[in-house]
Design an enzyme around this catalytic site. Sequence first.
Site, mmCIF file in Angstrom:
data_model
loop_
_atom_site.group_PDB
_atom_site.id
_atom_site.type_symbol
_atom_site.label_atom_id
_atom_site.label_comp_id
_atom_site.label_asym_id
_atom_site.label_seq_id
_atom_site.Cartn_x
_atom_site.Cartn_y
_atom_site.Cartn_z
ATOM 1 N N SER A 266 4.275 0.108 -3.639
ATOM 2 C CA SER A 266 3.407 0.186 -2.459
ATOM 3 C C SER A 266 2.039 0.659 -2.918
ATOM 4 O O SER A 266 1.909 1.236 -4.003
ATOM 5 C CB SER A 266 3.992 1.201 -1.462
ATOM 6 O OG SER A 266 3.071 1.521 -0.434
ATOM 7 N N TYR B 95 8.343 9.153 0.978
ATOM 8 C CA TYR B 95 8.034 7.765 0.664
ATOM 9 C C TYR B 95 7.064 7.685 -0.514
ATOM 10 O O TYR B 95 7.249 6.888 -1.444
ATOM 11 C CB TYR B 95 7.424 7.094 1.905
ATOM 12 C CG TYR B 95 7.163 5.617 1.764
ATOM 13 C CD1 TYR B 95 8.174 4.689 1.980
ATOM 14 C CD2 TYR B 95 5.890 5.145 1.441
ATOM 15 C CE1 TYR B 95 7.932 3.326 1.869
ATOM 16 C CE2 TYR B 95 5.635 3.784 1.332
ATOM 17 C CZ TYR B 95 6.666 2.878 1.550
ATOM 18 O OH TYR B 95 6.424 1.530 1.440
#
Length: 257
Positions: A139, A152
């Site tokens: 990401s 995350y």
Amino acid sequence: MSLNGKTAVITGSNSGIGLGIARELARAGADVVLNSFTDRDEDHALAAGIGKEFGVTARYIKADMSRGDECRALIEQTGGCDILVNNAGIQHVAPIDEFPTKKWDAIIAINLTSAFHTTAAALPEMRARGWGRVVNIASAHGLTASPYKSAYIAAKHGIVGLSKTTALETAEEPITCNAICPGYVLTPLVEAQIPDQMKAHGMDRDTVVRDVMLARQPSKQFATVEQLGGTTVFLCSDAAAQITGTTISVDGGWTAL
């Protein structure tokens, strides 16, 4: 960029980014194994549909990515893995001091530890077959950070590090490992959030997308699952044989800021 004769396993692939990647790999000729934690008729029908559409073998195998034994069993059940795409992931947003421990544990397990288990199981098969590609879906948050997403971001930074280590351990072999770092991607899940954001901010669709959802994405456009699939196909091709241990950002300029 033909991938005929290759078998690709894509974790977390019955929707969204994973499904988009599976479709593009199948379009390039790879046989594909779809995966999620459910075992519904529609999961198997989804795989059958991809197989019919692209003329490849497509299967669905249930495996819970929060369980290491099931991660490894997924690879074993494949019967030969040439391409591994570690895509499975979940998210939770909260301040660190209020972050639920169970949510932290689940995010680290599914977003990071699962990739360790699948990679550990897949590498011996790739070595035996004399070729392999590992593509980890990280990401923009694997390269930068935002508040309230501690688990995350920790997991995605970990995926980037795991990709580098995997690449170094296979550097003298015909195996590569890289991480793709998407920004905001237009998936059904993101699409479903737009009406709520419009209501919360009192904005029309175009304004809420540009000024709220894509505030950190300079292109002011979502990446698409097809673009991520195409990037994955490229990394699996001979053209990318000397690309290993790096990150490729598909983020509209986010990490250039």
